[in-house]
Scaffold this active site. Structure first.
Site, PDB file in Angstrom:
ATOM      1  N   ASP A  73       0.835  -1.205   0.000  1.00  0.00           N
ATOM      2  CA  ASP A  73       0.000   0.000   0.000  1.00  0.00           C
ATOM      3  C   ASP A  73       0.866   1.249   0.000  1.00  0.00           C
ATOM      4  O   ASP A  73       0.625   2.191  -0.744  1.00  0.00           O
ATOM      5  CB  ASP A  73      -0.984   0.007   1.182  1.00  0.00           C
ATOM      6  N   ASP A  98       7.186   3.715   3.134  1.00  0.00           N
ATOM      7  CA  ASP A  98       7.489   4.863   3.996  1.00  0.00           C
ATOM      8  C   ASP A  98       8.952   4.767   4.436  1.00  0.00           C
ATOM      9  O   ASP A  98       9.851   5.153   3.694  1.00  0.00           O
ATOM     10  CB  ASP A  98       6.497   4.859   5.169  1.00  0.00           C
TER      11      ASP A  98
HETATM   12  P1  IMP Z   1       7.510   1.263   6.383  1.00  0.00           P
HETATM   13  O1  IMP Z   1       8.011  -0.050   6.922  1.00  0.00           O
HETATM   14  O2  IMP Z   1       7.852   2.407   7.307  1.00  0.00           O
HETATM   15  O3  IMP Z   1       7.921   1.546   4.963  1.00  0.00           O
HETATM   16  O4  IMP Z   1       5.949   1.264   6.465  1.00  0.00           O
HETATM   17  C1  IMP Z   1       5.160   0.494   5.691  1.00  0.00           C
HETATM   18  C2  IMP Z   1       3.840   0.279   6.404  1.00  0.00           C
HETATM   19  O5  IMP Z   1       3.557   1.333   7.308  1.00  0.00           O
HETATM   20  C3  IMP Z   1       2.709   0.287   5.421  1.00  0.00           C
HETATM   21  O6  IMP Z   1       2.414  -0.988   4.966  1.00  0.00           O
HETATM   22  C4  IMP Z   1       1.566   0.887   6.216  1.00  0.00           C
HETATM   23  O7  IMP Z   1       0.860  -0.131   6.873  1.00  0.00           O
HETATM   24  C5  IMP Z   1       2.226   1.755   7.241  1.00  0.00           C
HETATM   25  N1  IMP Z   1       2.189   3.210   6.897  1.00  0.00           N
HETATM   26  C6  IMP Z   1       3.218   4.016   6.565  1.00  0.00           C
HETATM   27  N2  IMP Z   1       2.818   5.274   6.332  1.00  0.00           N
HETATM   28  C7  IMP Z   1       1.473   5.277   6.545  1.00  0.00           C
HETATM   29  C8  IMP Z   1       0.448   6.301   6.451  1.00  0.00           C
HETATM   30  O8  IMP Z   1       0.668   7.475   6.112  1.00  0.00           O
HETATM   31  N3  IMP Z   1      -0.818   5.888   6.745  1.00  0.00           N
HETATM   32  C9  IMP Z   1      -1.130   4.626   7.118  1.00  0.00           C
HETATM   33  N4  IMP Z   1      -0.213   3.643   7.192  1.00  0.00           N
HETATM   34  C10 IMP Z   1       1.071   3.962   6.913  1.00  0.00           C
END
Ligand code: IMP
Ligand code: MG
Length: 185
Positions: free
Chosen positions: A105, A108
């Site tokens: 989705d 980040d």
């Molecule tokens: P990462 O491991 O920090 O890249 O985050 C990935 C996961 O964090 C995604 O699959 C989302 O579930 C969650 N996530 C990151 N940013 C957002 C946001 O702005 N809204 C909701 N979920 C987020």
């Protein structure tokens, strides 16, 4: 407090409308179909946020694919990644020698996908690529980029089209910025 009766009241701004999301998914799906022509990739969805994006993207891809899912969580109810990942479900397929396309989705910090990509690479697939609906480059903590990005978004906490806060708002048909008051209270 989350106003479960009126999700729209908690949205500060619609960032990407439903029509724009669907149009862009068609474009990227066409590109993926071209890039993987003659191959049969395994589409791996990262639950739960990917569900609406996965459904739309799988149908926008016009070549044969096999479908699989895995479940990882890193948030535990907050708006910032805890950095601590919990694996809840692995994929069912043996990916040795296969082309794996991971659908997410949002990319980040990159921690979630980095871990998944490293884990998959150790299983000797022919290729591992990433397709994400949203890319939030300002949040990046790992050196990792997606191969296919539908939309690049600014540094805001967004919900809808699968994305959640405390498991709410996933069923909104657009991507919107959540009012900070919802999670600051
Ligand atoms: P990462 O491991 O920090 O890249 O985050 C990935 C996961 O964090 C995604 O699959 C989302 O579930 C969650 N996530 C990151 N940013 C957002 C946001 O702005 N809204 C909701 N979920 C987020
Ligand atoms: Mg989440």
């Amino acid at each position: 407090m989350i106003n479960k009766m009126d999700m729209m009241a908690d949205i500060e701004q619609v960032l990407i409308g439903e029509e724009d999301i669907r149009r862009r998914i068609q474009e990227v799906g066409a590109q993926i179909s071209e890039d993987y022509r003659g191959k049969c990739p395994i589409l791996v969805g990262v639950l739960k946020g990917v569900v609406p994006f996965y459904a739309a993207m799988a149908q926008a891809i016009t070549i044969p694919v096999q479908e699989d899912f895995m479940c990882v969580t890193s948030y535990e109810g907050g708006t910032a990644s805890t950095g601590k990942l919990t694996f809840r479900k692995d994929i069912d397929h043996d990916i040795q020698g296969r082309d794996v396309l991971i659908l997410e989705d949002i990319l980040d910090s990159g921690r979630t996908l980095k871990l998944i990509v490293d884990m998959f690479r150790a299983r000797n697939p022919r290729s591992v690529k990433i397709c994400t609906m949203l890319d939030k480059p300002t949040g990046r903590r790992e050196e990792l980029e997606a191969d296919y990005v539908c939309f690049t978004i600014p540094d805001a906490f967004v919900v809808g089209f699968g994305l959640d806060y405390d498991d709410y708002y996933r069923n909104l048909p657009f991507v919107g910025v959540l009012k900070p008051s919802v999670y600051q209270e």
